[in-house]
Each structure stands twice: as C-alpha cells, then as structure tokens.
Enzyme design. Structure first.
Site, PDB file in Angstrom:
ATOM      1  N   ALA A 133       0.864  -1.171   0.000  1.00  0.00           N
ATOM      2  CA  ALA A 133       0.000   0.000   0.000  1.00  0.00           C
ATOM      3  C   ALA A 133       0.906   1.229   0.000  1.00  0.00           C
ATOM      4  CB  ALA A 133      -0.891  -0.018   1.232  1.00  0.00           C
ATOM      5  N   GLY A 156       0.622  -4.810   0.979  1.00  0.00           N
ATOM      6  CA  GLY A 156      -0.543  -4.893   0.086  1.00  0.00           C
ATOM      7  C   GLY A 156      -0.267  -5.680  -1.188  1.00  0.00           C
ATOM      8  N   GLU A 180      -0.626  -9.211  -0.225  1.00  0.00           N
ATOM      9  CA  GLU A 180      -2.065  -9.427  -0.005  1.00  0.00           C
ATOM     10  C   GLU A 180      -2.805  -9.580  -1.333  1.00  0.00           C
ATOM     11  OE1 GLU A 180      -1.986  -5.917   2.581  1.00  0.00           O
ATOM     12  OE2 GLU A 180      -2.985  -7.114   4.115  1.00  0.00           O
ATOM     13  N   GLU A 198       4.573  -4.641   7.645  1.00  0.00           N
ATOM     14  CA  GLU A 198       3.820  -3.548   8.272  1.00  0.00           C
ATOM     15  C   GLU A 198       4.296  -3.232   9.677  1.00  0.00           C
ATOM     16  OE1 GLU A 198       2.535  -5.842   6.328  1.00  0.00           O
ATOM     17  OE2 GLU A 198       1.014  -4.974   5.006  1.00  0.00           O
TER      18      GLU A 198
HETATM   19  N1  CAA Z   1       4.577   3.165  -0.919  1.00  0.00           N
HETATM   20  C1  CAA Z   1       4.979   4.301  -1.531  1.00  0.00           C
HETATM   21  N2  CAA Z   1       6.102   4.418  -2.252  1.00  0.00           N
HETATM   22  C2  CAA Z   1       6.880   3.320  -2.351  1.00  0.00           C
HETATM   23  C3  CAA Z   1       6.535   2.102  -1.734  1.00  0.00           C
HETATM   24  C4  CAA Z   1       5.318   2.034  -0.997  1.00  0.00           C
HETATM   25  N3  CAA Z   1       4.870   0.899  -0.423  1.00  0.00           N
HETATM   26  N4  CAA Z   1       7.513   1.198  -1.996  1.00  0.00           N
HETATM   27  C5  CAA Z   1       8.433   1.837  -2.749  1.00  0.00           C
HETATM   28  N5  CAA Z   1       8.066   3.114  -2.967  1.00  0.00           N
HETATM   29  C6  CAA Z   1       8.773   4.146  -3.712  1.00  0.00           C
HETATM   30  C7  CAA Z   1       9.968   4.682  -2.940  1.00  0.00           C
HETATM   31  O1  CAA Z   1       9.541   5.676  -2.021  1.00  0.00           O
HETATM   32  C8  CAA Z   1      10.829   5.227  -4.048  1.00  0.00           C
HETATM   33  O2  CAA Z   1      10.309   6.476  -4.470  1.00  0.00           O
HETATM   34  P1  CAA Z   1      11.328   7.707  -4.757  1.00  0.00           P
HETATM   35  O3  CAA Z   1      12.164   7.230  -5.913  1.00  0.00           O
HETATM   36  O4  CAA Z   1      10.398   8.819  -5.118  1.00  0.00           O
HETATM   37  O5  CAA Z   1      12.122   7.903  -3.522  1.00  0.00           O
HETATM   38  C9  CAA Z   1      10.571   4.243  -5.193  1.00  0.00           C
HETATM   39  O6  CAA Z   1       9.347   3.572  -4.886  1.00  0.00           O
HETATM   40  C10 CAA Z   1      11.656   3.186  -5.311  1.00  0.00           C
HETATM   41  O7  CAA Z   1      11.785   2.557  -4.058  1.00  0.00           O
HETATM   42  P2  CAA Z   1      13.213   2.425  -3.263  1.00  0.00           P
HETATM   43  O8  CAA Z   1      14.118   3.527  -3.670  1.00  0.00           O
HETATM   44  O9  CAA Z   1      12.916   2.282  -1.830  1.00  0.00           O
HETATM   45  O10 CAA Z   1      13.735   1.062  -3.901  1.00  0.00           O
HETATM   46  P3  CAA Z   1      14.731   0.026  -3.227  1.00  0.00           P
HETATM   47  O11 CAA Z   1      15.113  -0.922  -4.299  1.00  0.00           O
HETATM   48  O12 CAA Z   1      15.794   0.706  -2.482  1.00  0.00           O
HETATM   49  O13 CAA Z   1      13.825  -0.771  -2.137  1.00  0.00           O
HETATM   50  C11 CAA Z   1      11.865  -1.895  -1.337  1.00  0.00           C
HETATM   51  C12 CAA Z   1      12.745  -1.562  -2.561  1.00  0.00           C
HETATM   52  C13 CAA Z   1      12.618  -2.820  -0.389  1.00  0.00           C
HETATM   53  C14 CAA Z   1      10.620  -2.611  -1.860  1.00  0.00           C
HETATM   54  C15 CAA Z   1      11.485  -0.584  -0.623  1.00  0.00           C
HETATM   55  O14 CAA Z   1      10.975   0.342  -1.580  1.00  0.00           O
HETATM   56  C16 CAA Z   1      10.469  -0.754   0.444  1.00  0.00           C
HETATM   57  O15 CAA Z   1      10.773  -1.220   1.520  1.00  0.00           O
HETATM   58  N6  CAA Z   1       9.204  -0.376   0.175  1.00  0.00           N
HETATM   59  C17 CAA Z   1       8.148  -0.432   1.132  1.00  0.00           C
HETATM   60  C18 CAA Z   1       7.673  -1.846   1.355  1.00  0.00           C
HETATM   61  C19 CAA Z   1       6.591  -1.873   2.417  1.00  0.00           C
HETATM   62  O16 CAA Z   1       6.833  -1.554   3.568  1.00  0.00           O
HETATM   63  N7  CAA Z   1       5.374  -2.310   2.047  1.00  0.00           N
HETATM   64  C20 CAA Z   1       4.245  -2.392   2.952  1.00  0.00           C
HETATM   65  C21 CAA Z   1       3.468  -1.121   2.919  1.00  0.00           C
HETATM   66  S1  CAA Z   1       2.280  -1.062   4.211  1.00  0.00           S
HETATM   67  C22 CAA Z   1       0.946  -1.927   3.638  1.00  0.00           C
HETATM   68  O17 CAA Z   1       0.969  -2.494   2.566  1.00  0.00           O
HETATM   69  C23 CAA Z   1      -0.214  -1.894   4.559  1.00  0.00           C
HETATM   70  C24 CAA Z   1      -1.436  -2.648   4.140  1.00  0.00           C
HETATM   71  O18 CAA Z   1      -1.493  -3.848   4.167  1.00  0.00           O
HETATM   72  C25 CAA Z   1      -2.638  -1.912   3.798  1.00  0.00           C
END
Ligand code: CAA
Length: 257
Positions: free
Chosen positions: A65, A110, A113, A133
C-alpha cells in the site's frame, strides 16, 4: 487521473498490469479503484476465461500500500482505505475467471495481499514476499492477517508478521505461499502457457469449482460437502456439461463455449 492499470487481451486470456513503476506499483486509492473497475469489467465479459495479474517494470509486482498516502491518515481514513483495499482483494478472490498472479518482483504488504487474493501465484526467482507492516507501526490491512495464515499456517504467518522479513521465492514455494517458481525471463510465458491450458477447459466448471473451494474452506466438512453437491448439480445446468461428456464419449476434444 493517471492510468495505473493496463489491460491487454489475447483470446480468452486477459493480462492486467499495475503500471506505476516509479513507486514500485504501490497501491494508492486511485490504483485500487482502477484495479477494481478493470476486474469488474473482465468479470462481466464472458469471453474472458483467465486473467494474468502482474506489475510493470523489472523490480516489483506491488511493493505494498502507498506509504506516502497513508502517512497522514486519521483512523477513520485508514478504515476507509482498508475497506477500499478489501473491496479490490475480495473482488480478485471471487472472480469468475481464473486469476494467476505473475509475481515478477517485490510483493510486500498490500502486494503480498493482492497476490494471495489470486487463485494461484507463479513467481520469478527474483520475487520477494513479506508483510513488513510492523516495521511501519501498523498491521496488514488488505487481508494479510487472514489470508496468510490460511495459506501457510498460523506459526509461519506470525513469524513473517513479527519479523517483517522478506521471503525469497523458493522459501515462499516451500511454505505454500507460491505455487510455481520460474526464471525471470520465463515468467510471463509460463503464466501464458498455464492460462492457455486453463482456458481450454470449461470456464463454467472452473468457476463453480473455485466457488466450492473458496466457500468450503470456511465451512465445516459437512456443510462444505453439502455445498459441493449443490454446485455439482448446478454444473449439469450448463451447456459445458453436455459438451464435455459427449466429447469424451465420441473420443474428440471438447469445444467449450
Ligand atoms: N509506498 C509508496 N512508495 C513506495 C513504496 C510504498 N509501499 N515502496 C516503494 N516506494 C517508492 C519509494 O519511495 C521510491 O520512491 P522515490 O524514488 O520517489 O524515492 C521508489 O518507490 C523506489 O523505491 P526504493 O528507492 O525504496 O527502492 P529500493 O530498491 O531501495 O527498495 C523496497 C525496494 C525494499 C521494496 C522498498 O521500496 C520498500 O521497503 N518499500 C516499502 C515496502 C513496504 O513496507 N510495504 C508495505 C506497505 S504497508 C501496507 O501495505 C499496509 C497494508 O497492508 C494496507
């Protein structure tokens, strides 16, 4: 609004791509709504038998998400966001066409999911699964606390919840979270080959069988078996039943609608 969801057709197979690679295909409200609407259209189109759901770009299926969209949410806004997510995940899980997740990269939060809401998951060796999360101070809100334990068991699901770690495709396969693992370059071909085999069978029978299994796993065995009998009988109201059995008796391939 940007176009986040692309649909392509090849006969009875539709490929749906979540196309927001600059944010690793993260699910914001716009993506969730567009995906829901695309799925509704495909569900209503009887010529669609199989859907392949994937993410654009090299890196991600869906990285979760949208954290930027969630950061300032109030509890009531978070509730509405979770409800919107559930609507899309539940639609995915209850589709008439068979839904294959082609997991090409990160399937986190998400994204995991969404993959779990599909009927099967075929993953590239590069895919990474997880529910991170707890690292963000929240819990999964698009069905992860319910679908993950049902797929992999309570202990493994809790371990993934508490550590937030990324699970590689091979481990995901070993725990039953993934149904097949392929090389990255072969992923879409493997999914298309599987989709073609499924599309050659009776779409009506597959839809009824999915319904029997999806509902049955939530029931006692006794109720599930009764449910199965009703749906078995219903299959005999479909033209595919006459065609499938007649074709067998005439020693020819069935020509389903
Ligand atoms: N939401 C918003 N933006 C996201 C994102 C997310 N879940 N995941 C990645 N992005 C964005 C980053 O912010 C980045 O944007 P910018 O270039 O503008 O900075 C771009 O995508 C590329 O990401 P990274 O630079 O972080 O890429 P990376 O290769 O270094 O890392 C990753 C990849 C490990 C997937 C890392 O992006 C990450 O940890 N992302 C978040 C994963 C996460 O925590 N997901 C769960 C979200 S909570 C949820 O889903 C709740 C629910 O059930 C409802």
């Amino acid at each position: 609004m940007a176009e986040y969801v692309k649909t392509a057709r090849d006969g009875g197979v539709a490929t749906v791509t979540i196309d927001r690679p600059e944010a690793l295909n993260a699910l914001n409200p716009g993506v969730l709504k567009q995906l829901y609407e695309a799925l509704c259209r495909l569900d209503d189109d009887e010529s669609v038998k199989v859907i392949i759901l994937t993410g654009a770009g090299e890196k991600a299926f869906v990285a979760g998400a949208d954290i930027a969209a969630m950061a300032a949410m109030t509890p009531m806004e978070a509730k509405a966001f979770s409800t919107l997510g559930h609507r899309t995940m539940d639609k995915t899980a209850s589709m008439r066409p068979f839904v294959i997740a082609a997991v090409n990269g990160f399937a986190l939060g998400g994204g995991c999911e969404l993959a779990m809401a599909c009927d099967v998951r075929i993953a590239s060796v590069r895919a990474r699964f997880g529910i991170p999360e707890a690292t963000l101070g929240v819990i999964p809100g698009f069905g992860g606390t319910q679908r993950l334990p049902r797929l992999v068991g309570l202990g493994r699901a809790k371990e993934m919840l508490a550590t937030g770690r990324q699970v590689k495709a091979e481990e995901a396969y070993a725990m039953g979270l993934v149904d097949q693992v392929t090389q990255p370059e072969a992923l879409l071909d493997v999914c298309r080959e599987k989709a073609g085999r499924i599309a050659a069978n009776s779409a009506a029978a597959i839809a009824l069988g999915k319904q029997a299994m999806n509902s049955g796993v939530e029931m006692t065995l006794e109720h599930g078996l009764r449910h199965e009998t009703g749906l078995f009988a219903l299959a005999f109201s479909q033209p595919d039943q006459a065609e499938g059995m007649q074709a067998f008796l005439e020693k020819r391939p069935a020509a389903f609608r």
